[in-house]
Design an enzyme around this catalytic site. Structure first.
Site, PDB file in Angstrom:
ATOM      1  N   CYS A  28     -21.605  -2.990 -11.879  1.00 34.40           N
ATOM      2  CA  CYS A  28     -22.747  -3.902 -11.963  1.00 34.40           C
ATOM      3  C   CYS A  28     -22.285  -5.307 -12.287  1.00 34.40           C
ATOM      4  CB  CYS A  28     -23.716  -3.398 -13.010  1.00 34.40           C
ATOM      5  SG  CYS A  28     -24.386  -1.819 -12.550  1.00 34.40           S
ATOM      6  N   GLU A  29     -21.552  -5.902 -11.397  1.00 35.27           N
ATOM      7  CA  GLU A  29     -21.046  -7.257 -11.583  1.00 35.27           C
ATOM      8  C   GLU A  29     -20.866  -7.873 -10.219  1.00 35.27           C
ATOM      9  OE1 GLU A  29     -18.618  -8.525 -14.360  1.00 35.27           O
ATOM     10  OE2 GLU A  29     -18.865  -6.809 -15.692  1.00 35.27           O
TER      11      GLU A  29
ATOM     12  N   ARG B  69      -7.494  -5.854 -10.828  1.00 35.06           N
ATOM     13  CA  ARG B  69      -6.552  -6.947 -10.562  1.00 35.06           C
ATOM     14  C   ARG B  69      -7.159  -8.126  -9.810  1.00 35.06           C
ATOM     15  NH1 ARG B  69      -2.520  -6.907  -7.974  1.00 35.06           N
ATOM     16  NH2 ARG B  69      -1.264  -8.205  -9.348  1.00 35.06           N
TER      17      ARG B  69
ATOM     18  N   TYR C 283      -6.797 -11.493 -11.689  1.00 36.67           N
ATOM     19  CA  TYR C 283      -5.719 -12.385 -11.234  1.00 36.67           C
ATOM     20  C   TYR C 283      -5.941 -12.934  -9.830  1.00 36.67           C
ATOM     21  CZ  TYR C 283      -3.388  -9.014 -14.414  1.00 36.67           C
ATOM     22  OH  TYR C 283      -3.062  -8.168 -15.432  1.00 36.67           O
TER      23      TYR C 283
ATOM     24  N   GLU D 119      14.609  -4.085 -15.658  1.00 33.91           N
ATOM     25  CA  GLU D 119      13.492  -3.166 -15.909  1.00 33.91           C
ATOM     26  C   GLU D 119      12.311  -3.450 -14.989  1.00 33.91           C
ATOM     27  OE1 GLU D 119      13.186  -3.576 -20.178  1.00 33.91           O
ATOM     28  OE2 GLU D 119      12.206  -5.509 -19.973  1.00 33.91           O
ATOM     29  N   PRO D 120      12.468  -3.106 -13.706  1.00 35.87           N
ATOM     30  CA  PRO D 120      11.394  -3.318 -12.741  1.00 35.87           C
ATOM     31  C   PRO D 120      10.262  -2.307 -12.906  1.00 35.87           C
ATOM     32  CG  PRO D 120      13.197  -2.123 -11.721  1.00 35.87           C
ATOM     33  CD  PRO D 120      13.664  -2.494 -13.106  1.00 35.87           C
ATOM     34  N   GLY D 121       9.052  -2.747 -12.629  1.00 36.34           N
ATOM     35  CA  GLY D 121       7.905  -1.847 -12.638  1.00 36.34           C
ATOM     36  C   GLY D 121       7.206  -1.898 -11.287  1.00 36.34           C
ATOM     37  N   ARG D 122       6.604  -3.065 -11.010  1.00 35.90           N
ATOM     38  CA  ARG D 122       5.828  -3.235  -9.787  1.00 35.90           C
ATOM     39  C   ARG D 122       6.638  -2.884  -8.523  1.00 35.90           C
ATOM     40  NH1 ARG D 122       1.608  -7.006  -9.495  1.00 35.90           N
ATOM     41  NH2 ARG D 122       2.549  -8.054 -11.277  1.00 35.90           N
TER      42      ARG D 122
ATOM     43  N   GLY E 248      10.033  -8.042 -12.818  1.00 34.63           N
ATOM     44  CA  GLY E 248       9.322  -9.208 -12.289  1.00 34.63           C
ATOM     45  C   GLY E 248       9.364  -9.415 -10.799  1.00 34.63           C
TER      46      GLY E 248
HETATM   47  N1  LLP Z   1       9.678  -5.785 -18.738  1.00 32.40           N
HETATM   48  C1  LLP Z   1       8.759  -6.338 -19.540  1.00 32.40           C
HETATM   49  C2  LLP Z   1       9.120  -6.679 -20.907  1.00 32.40           C
HETATM   50  C3  LLP Z   1       7.468  -6.566 -19.064  1.00 32.40           C
HETATM   51  O1  LLP Z   1       6.565  -7.115 -19.859  1.00 32.40           O
HETATM   52  C4  LLP Z   1       7.133  -6.215 -17.739  1.00 32.40           C
HETATM   53  C5  LLP Z   1       5.789  -6.433 -17.220  1.00 32.40           C
HETATM   54  C6  LLP Z   1       8.116  -5.629 -16.937  1.00 32.40           C
HETATM   55  C7  LLP Z   1       9.397  -5.439 -17.470  1.00 32.40           C
HETATM   56  C8  LLP Z   1       7.865  -5.182 -15.521  1.00 32.40           C
HETATM   57  O2  LLP Z   1       7.538  -6.244 -14.711  1.00 32.40           O
HETATM   58  P1  LLP Z   1       7.294  -5.992 -13.142  1.00 32.40           P
HETATM   59  O3  LLP Z   1       8.623  -5.594 -12.543  1.00 32.40           O
HETATM   60  O4  LLP Z   1       6.308  -4.929 -13.027  1.00 32.40           O
HETATM   61  O5  LLP Z   1       6.815  -7.293 -12.645  1.00 32.40           O
HETATM   62  N2  LLP Z   1      -0.816  -6.447 -15.069  1.00 32.40           N
HETATM   63  C9  LLP Z   1      -0.165  -7.506 -14.324  1.00 32.40           C
HETATM   64  C10 LLP Z   1       1.326  -7.475 -14.510  1.00 32.40           C
HETATM   65  C11 LLP Z   1       1.736  -7.544 -15.957  1.00 32.40           C
HETATM   66  C12 LLP Z   1       3.208  -7.420 -16.153  1.00 32.40           C
HETATM   67  C13 LLP Z   1       3.487  -7.066 -17.578  1.00 32.40           C
HETATM   68  N3  LLP Z   1       4.858  -6.940 -17.908  1.00 32.40           N
HETATM   69  C14 LLP Z   1      -0.542  -7.364 -12.852  1.00 32.40           C
HETATM   70  O6  LLP Z   1      -1.303  -6.469 -12.517  1.00 32.40           O
HETATM   71  O7  LLP Z   1      -0.120  -8.166 -12.031  1.00 32.40           O
END
Ligand code: LLP
Length: 434
Positions: free
Chosen positions: A360-361, A329, A333, A289-292, A247
């Site tokens: 086309c939007e 995105r 969002y 569990e970071p992603g972004r 997050g």
């Molecule tokens: N763990 C769980 C259970 C999650 O659902 C998520 C993201 C993460 C970890 C990783 O979160 P992060 O560190 O990436 O914030 N598509 C949206 C973001 C959706 C996030 C979904 N879950 C966007 O483009 O902003």
């Protein structure tokens, strides 16, 4: 603001030792470029912060949904991360990356029986149970398969961080997880402890994404530890693992100032340690569990600019050869991005324009207000911070092929995803008989 990237001797945008103009020329546009060094640095920042600020074992996990391709799973795993997966597709991708299933943690708010069987057969390390239906399914399936499932329970701690409403997940009104406030979480713990082949290892929460303050994370960690303390007393729960989700936000524009990874991890570590002591709980393995924040800023998208339409007194549209099909995105969002002209990234901005896609939007605009110098058709535009949730959310609207992706490192570009071809687009079409 070049988002940590530099310039070449010629003054062009440089990424991973490569000239952005050379990349665009060699691989075409739109092109996703991922700086491997930056991705590795972000992974290490988490690992080092956990080691420095948490006095018990920890386990960082890459939320692969942010950018799930074989190469990113390889890099994350090489840097000592587990992989968070939410589908058979993500499990399969991580497997191809050589990640043992035991290092995967399986999420999802509506896992099907087929997915659960697949995950158990593969030997996925942890299943994060989201709801009562899944808990009962797991009971049934583990008995039928005569195997155990190691699980965490996903809880919603009732925290609502300031972020876009579509990406808040930890509030009371959420499709995810067992609510602590309504009593579901307690009932889930009690039920899980009754099931013979479901091994409850601990608890999970994930409160949302693109969060730019430490406070909501702290509140969630407190709520989770308080719940764990209560459950130890009342239900005999042993909290071997605590997963506080992902997050952490990133910089898309100057207005986004996320806390340092170390600041966040330090704050979380302190709470877990203090509350574990308060409740007489042995320190759990701390999982994040970071992603972004792993891939977001490491990614840049290169586009070729085309049509320019100036509507006097209204707005100027600069069109690029991508759009919402490869980056939904902004449309979804109201996301904000920063862009530069790759041949002169430091040139002073002289105009504010809208960067439009080619779908086309009318709503297919990638950046509503981009500050740029004067631009000409054929020049390359670089949009920053596109590494997370761009490629992974891309589609083929208007039958545009998805872009290629190159990973750059020390001056060497490597294609890690090939550009889709026209034939790829129709591969699954089945014509009617003539
Ligand atoms: N763990 C769980 C259970 C999650 O659902 C998520 C993201 C993460 C970890 C990783 O979160 P992060 O560190 O990436 O914030 N598509 C949206 C973001 C959706 C996030 C979904 N879950 C966007 O483009 O902003």
């Amino acid at each position: 603001m070049l988002h940590g990237f530099g310039t070449t001797a010629a003054g062009h945008l440089e990424m991973g030792g490569c000239d952005a103009l050379d990349l665009a020329r060699a691989f075409g546009t739109p092109l996703h470029v991922l700086d491997e060094g930056q991705m590795r640095a972000s992974l290490r920042a988490y690992r080092e912060a956990l080691a420095a600020h948490y006095p018990a074992p920890s386990r960082p996990v890459f939320a692969s949904k942010a950018l799930c391709v074989v190469a990113t799973c390889q890099v994350a795993h090489q840097e000592g991360f587990g992989i968070d997966v939410v589908s058979m597709g993500e499990i399969h991708t991580a497997r191809l990356a050589g990640v043992p299933a035991a290092d995967m943690i399986f999420h999802g708010s509506n896992k099907t029986p087929e997915e659960l069987r697949y995950a158990l057969r593969e030997g996925v390390g942890r299943i994060v149970v989201d709801n009562f239906y899944e808990l009962e399914l797991l009971d049934e399936i583990t008995r039928e398969m005569e195997c155990d499932a190691e699980v965490l329970l996903r809880l919603t701690p009732g925290i609502e961080p300031h972020t876009h409403k579509a990406i808040i997940t930890g509030g009371v009104d959420s499709k995810f997880g067992f609510g602590i406030l309504g009593g579901d979480a307690e009932q889930a713990v009690r039920r899980a402890l009754e099931l013979p082949r479901v091994r409850l290892r601990g608890l999970h929460s994930h409160i949302g994404s693109q969060i730019l303050e430490v406070e909501p994370f702290v509140l969630a960690a407190e709520a989770m530890m308080d719940f764990a303390g209560r459950m130890k007393e009342q239900a005999g729960l042993t909290l071997a693992e605590l997963n506080l989700g992902g997050g952490l936000g990133i910089r898309y524009t100057e207005e986004h100032q996320p806390p340092e990874v170390a600041t966040l991890v330090h704050a979380l570590g302190e709470i877990v340690v203090a509350r574990a002591r308060r409740y007489g709980i042995a320190l759990p393995t701390l999982m994040l569990e970071p992603g972004r924040s792993i891939v977001g800023e490491a990614g840049v998208t290169l586009y070729t600019m085309g049509a320019v339409k100036a509507i006097p007194g209204v707005r100027t549209y600069v069109s690029v050869d991508g759009g919402m099909y490869e980056n939904p995105r902004t449309a979804l969002y109201d996301a904000r991005y920063t862009a530069v002209v790759a041949s002169r990234p430091n040139a002073p901005a002289t105009q504010t324009v809208a960067i439009a896609g080619r779908c086309c939007e009318s709503g297919d605009v990638l950046i509503w207000e981009a500050s740029l110098p004067a631009v000409k058709p054929g020049e390359i535009l670089a949009v920053f911070s596109t590494g997370a949730y761009n490629y992974s959310m891309a589609g083929n609207y208007n039958r545009y092929p998805r872009p290629a992706m190159v990973m750059v490192r020390e001056g060497v570009p490597r294609v890690v995803v090939e550009r889709e071809t026209l034939d790829d687009l129709v591969r699954k079409d089945v014509p009617l008989p003539a």
